[in-house]
Design an enzyme around this catalytic site. Sequence first.
Site, PDB file in Angstrom:
ATOM      1  N   GLY A 119       0.738  -1.092  -0.120  1.00 44.29           N
ATOM      2  CA  GLY A 119       0.052  -0.189  -0.097  1.00 44.29           C
ATOM      3  C   GLY A 119       0.807   1.138   0.074  1.00 44.29           C
ATOM      4  N   ASP A 141       5.339   0.083 -14.098  1.00 41.64           N
ATOM      5  CA  ASP A 141       5.847  -0.847 -12.861  1.00 41.64           C
ATOM      6  C   ASP A 141       6.704  -1.999 -13.260  1.00 41.64           C
ATOM      7  OD1 ASP A 141       4.064   1.177 -11.823  1.00 41.64           O
ATOM      8  OD2 ASP A 141       2.623  -0.058 -11.091  1.00 41.64           O
TER       9      ASP A 141
HETATM   10  C1  GLA Z   1       0.388   2.951 -11.377  1.00 42.18           C
HETATM   11  C2  GLA Z   1       0.382   2.294 -12.299  1.00 42.18           C
HETATM   12  C3  GLA Z   1       1.525   2.604 -13.469  1.00 42.18           C
HETATM   13  C4  GLA Z   1       1.246   4.128 -13.882  1.00 42.18           C
HETATM   14  C5  GLA Z   1       1.378   4.918 -12.393  1.00 42.18           C
HETATM   15  C6  GLA Z   1       1.035   6.446 -12.562  1.00 42.18           C
HETATM   16  O1  GLA Z   1       1.665   2.783 -10.391  1.00 42.18           O
HETATM   17  O2  GLA Z   1       0.483   0.858 -12.149  1.00 42.18           O
HETATM   18  O3  GLA Z   1       1.253   1.905 -14.672  1.00 42.18           O
HETATM   19  O4  GLA Z   1       0.292   4.182 -14.505  1.00 42.18           O
HETATM   20  O5  GLA Z   1       0.257   4.482 -11.475  1.00 42.18           O
HETATM   21  O6  GLA Z   1       2.264   6.933 -13.447  1.00 42.18           O
END
Ligand code: GLA
Length: 394
Positions: A131, A181
């Site tokens: 989180g 990510d």
């Molecule tokens: C989350 C999503 C990513 C990206 C970010 C914002 O981490 O998983 O793909 O969109 O938010 O930049």
Amino acid sequence: MQNQEVYDELIAKFEKLFGSKPAVVAYAPGRIEVLGNHTDYNEGFVFSAAIDKGTFFAASPADDDTVTLVARDIGPDGETYTCKLSDVKKVESGATWANYPLGTFNWLFDGEPSKAGRGFKAVFGGNIPLGAGLSSSAALEMSTVLALSKIYGIKKDKVALAKIGQKAEHTFAGCPCGLLDQASSLYGKAGALVKSDFRSCTFENVSMGDSVAFMMVKSNAKHALVDGAYASRRQACEDAARHFASVLRHPVTHLRDVSTAEWVLYRGGLDETKARRAIHPIGEDERVLKGAELLEKGDVAGFGALMFDSHESSRNWFENSCEELDTIVDAAKTIPGVLGARLSGGGFGGSCCLLVRPEAADEISAKIKAKYKAVHGDEPTCAVIKPSEGAHLV
Ligand code: GLA
């Protein structure tokens, strides 16, 4: 817990449960997002880094068609989920944590997991605070995909592996995320940022030097992207891109194709909320490109200023900040030794990423905690983050 301890415990747990050592162990780190917010699904640019905390996934082939997943970190003794190859599907209630590794396994076999022939058994666990907006879920997906592609002898490039994790998020976990990510977890490098271009899917490592460090400040505000807020932001960006495609003379498929100057001139006729949402990723793309130029010249202070601008854009236009994150950034602005601060990741809670002078880190964290406590009554968690190596087999 340090990575080595996590690894040792995991191997011991695997041996205790299955009576032998795992055939494969993979590690994948979490990530911090440094500049470029909600730009990934708009085919834009991001600066991020893999962190020194992550998830280990230890696995062996099964003798039959059973899939066994053990989450070491759930409950006092871990939690187990099992199913047959023919029954791999989204878990709707109960052990919903299984959706990340299960979805990844499913898409590693293009949605036909029976083709795997036999199942596998795995234990996974890590040290990324949940989180916090540090992408513990992508770390789990990427450690899963590395371990399982080794077990099943599947060879795919990193972009394909990242997309498998993303598909698991979309279909099993219910978050329509971009590729940031997963890509950050795979392309991280010790001491360096990852500069991503999500149109060409190319990733470059860029060093910031030793004069600065990153500090993550975790608010106590809830961070859940699976609810509607993330999806509605993404939808607004896609609708806005369609508007600009209809009024600009050059091709527009994503907000990546629109400049701030064009937004000013051509937003007429676009719904007000969608226009407010659109200017955020448009401005973020421009900030990332500007930031890259500044880093080349060694101007880390200029780069930090762009991080503050990024947060203002989140706060005012994209509205994915919250009071707790604003308190952290507003406090950071007044503290010597802080060069920049912004929310990191999806938003609506989670963490802020600060660019700091390393020698001032202790003082900065004490001051942030005190200012946050005075407003919200509790203390945020502050940690200096070392940009670290990306995912790999152990
Ligand atoms: C989350 C999503 C990513 C990206 C970010 C914002 O981490 O998983 O793909 O969109 O938010 O930049």
